[in-house]
Design an enzyme around this catalytic site. Structure first.
Site, PDB file in Angstrom:
ATOM      1  N   LYS A  86       0.848  -1.201   0.000  1.00  0.00           N
ATOM      2  CA  LYS A  86       0.000   0.000   0.000  1.00  0.00           C
ATOM      3  C   LYS A  86       0.878   1.243   0.000  1.00  0.00           C
ATOM      4  O   LYS A  86       2.050   1.197   0.409  1.00  0.00           O
ATOM      5  CB  LYS A  86      -0.944   0.038   1.199  1.00  0.00           C
ATOM      6  CG  LYS A  86      -0.287  -0.042   2.594  1.00  0.00           C
ATOM      7  CD  LYS A  86       0.211   1.244   3.179  1.00  0.00           C
ATOM      8  CE  LYS A  86       0.760   1.059   4.604  1.00  0.00           C
ATOM      9  NZ  LYS A  86       1.556   2.196   5.112  1.00  0.00           N
ATOM     10  N   PRO A 136       9.835  -4.143  -0.150  1.00  0.00           N
ATOM     11  CA  PRO A 136      10.860  -3.814   0.851  1.00  0.00           C
ATOM     12  C   PRO A 136      10.273  -3.785   2.265  1.00  0.00           C
ATOM     13  O   PRO A 136       9.093  -3.447   2.434  1.00  0.00           O
ATOM     14  CB  PRO A 136      11.324  -2.413   0.448  1.00  0.00           C
ATOM     15  CG  PRO A 136      10.854  -2.203  -0.942  1.00  0.00           C
ATOM     16  CD  PRO A 136       9.666  -3.077  -1.155  1.00  0.00           C
ATOM     17  N   GLY A 173       3.998  -4.244   3.708  1.00  0.00           N
ATOM     18  CA  GLY A 173       4.248  -5.600   3.194  1.00  0.00           C
ATOM     19  C   GLY A 173       3.870  -6.682   4.197  1.00  0.00           C
ATOM     20  O   GLY A 173       3.144  -7.619   3.863  1.00  0.00           O
ATOM     21  N   ASP A 215      -2.627  -1.865  10.189  1.00  0.00           N
ATOM     22  CA  ASP A 215      -2.777  -1.724   8.728  1.00  0.00           C
ATOM     23  C   ASP A 215      -3.374  -2.960   8.062  1.00  0.00           C
ATOM     24  O   ASP A 215      -3.586  -2.978   6.848  1.00  0.00           O
ATOM     25  CB  ASP A 215      -1.406  -1.485   8.080  1.00  0.00           C
ATOM     26  CG  ASP A 215      -0.874  -0.090   8.358  1.00  0.00           C
ATOM     27  OD1 ASP A 215      -1.651   0.744   8.857  1.00  0.00           O
ATOM     28  OD2 ASP A 215       0.308   0.153   8.070  1.00  0.00           O
TER      29      ASP A 215
HETATM   30  O1  C5P Z   1      -0.216  -1.470  14.774  1.00  0.00           O
HETATM   31  P1  C5P Z   1       1.172  -1.476  14.259  1.00  0.00           P
HETATM   32  O2  C5P Z   1       1.920  -2.729  14.631  1.00  0.00           O
HETATM   33  O3  C5P Z   1       1.274  -1.144  12.816  1.00  0.00           O
HETATM   34  O4  C5P Z   1       1.893  -0.273  15.004  1.00  0.00           O
HETATM   35  C1  C5P Z   1       3.277  -0.183  15.192  1.00  0.00           C
HETATM   36  C2  C5P Z   1       3.561   0.968  16.139  1.00  0.00           C
HETATM   37  O5  C5P Z   1       3.269   2.212  15.501  1.00  0.00           O
HETATM   38  C3  C5P Z   1       2.727   0.993  17.405  1.00  0.00           C
HETATM   39  O6  C5P Z   1       3.302   0.231  18.415  1.00  0.00           O
HETATM   40  C4  C5P Z   1       2.713   2.477  17.751  1.00  0.00           C
HETATM   41  O7  C5P Z   1       3.922   2.851  18.372  1.00  0.00           O
HETATM   42  C5  C5P Z   1       2.698   3.128  16.395  1.00  0.00           C
HETATM   43  N1  C5P Z   1       1.323   3.467  15.938  1.00  0.00           N
HETATM   44  C6  C5P Z   1       0.638   4.514  16.544  1.00  0.00           C
HETATM   45  N2  C5P Z   1      -0.624   4.824  16.123  1.00  0.00           N
HETATM   46  C7  C5P Z   1      -1.203   4.131  15.122  1.00  0.00           C
HETATM   47  C8  C5P Z   1      -0.528   3.075  14.489  1.00  0.00           C
HETATM   48  C9  C5P Z   1       0.744   2.768  14.930  1.00  0.00           C
HETATM   49  O8  C5P Z   1       1.164   5.165  17.443  1.00  0.00           O
HETATM   50  N3  C5P Z   1      -2.434   4.461  14.725  1.00  0.00           N
END
Ligand code: C5P
Length: 283
Positions: A6, A97, A104, A139
């Protein structure tokens, strides 16, 4: 199975939540860039993930194949939610990547949820796949929805598909260094002058690459540039060579320009070639 990447064509941070996550409004766009995943049924209780035999040493170093990989976590979450016992042998041919802001790993998890739901004949409705996806990451729901583009809210897990007219081309480049998503969010200053996704949504609906290039926005860009000087330099160089705005996808470190069509994208890619980045492609 194709497992797509994406691009975030718009990303605004609406605020910080009590659970530590950030409230987002983002426009996700499904790219043609994809990994390939192969699934075969295996003995009950036997879940395994391997990389394709021709995987590069860099991929072998950066993509785990143990239980920490989102593919196996998704498979296990499906079994846990149904209480059933099944097995699968999964092969991942990685082309997207990593630590790149291209989703990914999230796409891989969604592909595993959708495909294993069928292979194991679990018959879980889409709503249950969405519920499981949200427990695994922010995501993944976009990819579970399996649409061309969507406005995503909440942590990113609330997906509203939006119409796209025609096709869009992008030239994307990723520098050597990836970005850690938590590190980028930690650098985020307090947000003022909130932006809205309406103009990006409209540009996609009417199929205007020019309007899209004017409206695209990512609130995380200054924070991404602060944690990755190589990426900041890449953005500046791409902008100079292409003579148009350059955007960061998600929390980076992939940067991209929006192109009029395939010939234009080829021209932009040719202009960017001298930058000699490990990933440079029309996506
Ligand atoms: O949910 P995901 O594993 O993609 O998120 C990785 C990190 O990105 C989270 O631990 C958080 O620190 C940050 N994040 C956030 N707010 C979001 C999505 C992600 O702060 N809406």
């Amino acid at each position: 199975m194709h497992s797509y990447a994406k691009l975030n064509l718009f990303l605004e941070v609406l605020g910080k939540r009590d659970d530590g996550f950030h409230e987002l409004e983002t426009v996700m766009f499904r790219s043609q860039l994809h990994d390939r995943l192969t699934f075969a049924e295996a003995d009950s209780g036997h879940l395994s993930l391997q990389l394709a035999p021709d995987a590069s040493p860099e991929i072998r170093q950066t993509v785990p194949t143990d239980g920490s990989n989102l593919i196996l976590r998704a498979a296990q979450a499906l079994l846990d939610s149904t209480g059933q016992r099944h097995g699968a042998q999964i092969i991942l041919d990685k082309q997207i990547p990593v630590q790149a802001g291209l989703g990914g790993g999230s796409g891989n998890a969604a592909t595993a949820l959708r495909t294993l739901n069928e292979l194991w004949q679990l018959h879980l409705p889409l709503s249950e796949l969405h519920r499981i996806a949200a427990t695994l990451g922010s995501d993944i729901n976009f990819f579970v929805q399996d649409c061309g583009a969507a406005v995503c809210r909440g942590r990113g897990e609330q997906v509203t598909p939006i119409p796209v007219t025609g096709s869009f081309s992008f030239v994307a480049m990723r520098p050597h260094q990836g970005n850690s998503t938590p590190a980028v969010f930690q650098q985020l200053p307090a947000v003022r002058d909130l932006q809205h996704s309406d103009a990006v949504v409209r540009a996609l609906r009417i199929g205007s690459w020019k309007e899209l290039s004017e409206a695209a926005f990512n609130r995380l860009t200054p924070a991404g540039r602060a944690v990755n000087a190589e990426m900041a330099n890449l953005m500046d160089e791409m902008s100079r060579l292409c003579e148009r705005p350059v955007f960061m996808s998600g929390s980076g470190s992939t940067c991209f320009v929006i192109c009029a069509n395939q010939p234009d994208a080829l021209q932009m890619l040719t202009r960017c070639r001298p930058l000699e980045m490990p990933f440079a492609s029309i996506i």
